[in-house]
Design an enzyme around this catalytic site. Structure first.
Site, mmCIF file in Angstrom:
data_model
loop_
_atom_site.group_PDB
_atom_site.id
_atom_site.type_symbol
_atom_site.label_atom_id
_atom_site.label_comp_id
_atom_site.label_asym_id
_atom_site.label_seq_id
_atom_site.Cartn_x
_atom_site.Cartn_y
_atom_site.Cartn_z
ATOM 1 N N HIS A 31 0.832 -1.210 0.000
ATOM 2 C CA HIS A 31 0.000 0.000 0.000
ATOM 3 C C HIS A 31 0.865 1.259 0.000
ATOM 4 C CE1 HIS A 31 -3.680 2.296 1.234
ATOM 5 N NE2 HIS A 31 -2.749 3.116 1.707
ATOM 6 N N GLU A 32 1.826 1.331 0.922
ATOM 7 C CA GLU A 32 2.669 2.524 1.015
ATOM 8 C C GLU A 32 3.578 2.671 -0.205
ATOM 9 O OE1 GLU A 32 2.001 4.701 3.117
ATOM 10 O OE2 GLU A 32 0.738 3.505 4.446
ATOM 11 N N HIS A 35 1.630 4.330 -3.037
ATOM 12 C CA HIS A 35 1.630 5.791 -2.889
ATOM 13 C C HIS A 35 2.950 6.386 -3.375
ATOM 14 C CE1 HIS A 35 -2.073 6.208 -0.682
ATOM 15 N NE2 HIS A 35 -1.653 5.543 0.372
#
Length: 215
Positions: A31-32, A35
């Protein structure tokens, strides 16, 4: 020390007692990284500073972007790129796990709010140079409800339509970029899982294939 202080104030202290399962750690890392990659590739996003999967406050991980200079005026593309970066985590989860978790909830709220302001406040939609809605100047029982609707149901439906179009366009842009850079998504994620925190320089070195994660 200053950087750690900023993180502690904004996100809360490290939750060393909050141990993630291997599956949660893996999901948070993808997820990170989603980003980070989208934000790094798009020119109008702020500069990536750090990625971490160390829990702070209510956050399981975070990706830090910081502007290199103060800005007071933003153009439409800035919002489009920022929304795509916000949805990078959502897209990474979609691509890798085939479904999304509750993790992107705050990202979706922020992207949707940004798209709505583009339409209702900034005149950045086909609806033209019109402001829809007014800020409430009256405070009732110490609380400002913030928004007064001054437009028709038909216009409200149009606003919702363009908000959804802008968010979906950002979603597709993030998906296109992460599909293109899927190999980097895997490499950076594996490095993040092992080291838990990556600086900007470490991220760029791995992203460009100049560095491997420590074994």
């Amino acid at each position: 020390d200053i950087e750690l202080s900023v993180e502690k104030v904004q996100l809360g202290p490290e939750r060393k007692s909050h141990v993630l399962t291997e599956e949660e750690k893996k999901l948070t890392a993808y997820h990170e990284t989603g980003h980070a990659i989208v934000g790094h590739v798009l020119e109008d996003c702020d500069t990536l500073r750090k990625i971490t999967i160390i829990s702070r406050g209510m956050s399981l991980g975070s990706t830090w972007f910081m502007p290199e200079e103060d800005k007071h005026i933003y153009q439409k593309q800035k919002f489009e790129h920022e929304m795509a970066s916000l949805l990078g985590g959502y897209v990474a989860e979609e691509m890798i796990f085939g479904q999304v978790s509750t993790g992107p909830s705050n990202d979706l709220q922020r992207a949707t709010k940004m798209a709505r302001r583009m339409v209702t406040e900034y005149g950045m939609s086909p609806m033209g140079p019109v402001v829809f809605g007014e800020k409430n100047q009256e405070v009732f029982l110490g609380r400002d409800y913030g928004h007064v609707r001054n437009y028709s149901d038909k216009q409200a439906a149009e606003i919702d339509k363009y908000v959804q179009e802008y968010v979906e366009s950002a979603h597709q842009l993030a998906k296109k970029l992460l599909t293109k850079h899927k190999a980097q998504l895997e490499k950076v994620t594996q490095a993040l899982i092992k080291e838990e925190t990556l600086s900007r320089d470490e991220f760029i070195a791995i992203f460009e294939g100049k560095k491997k994660a420590k074994s």
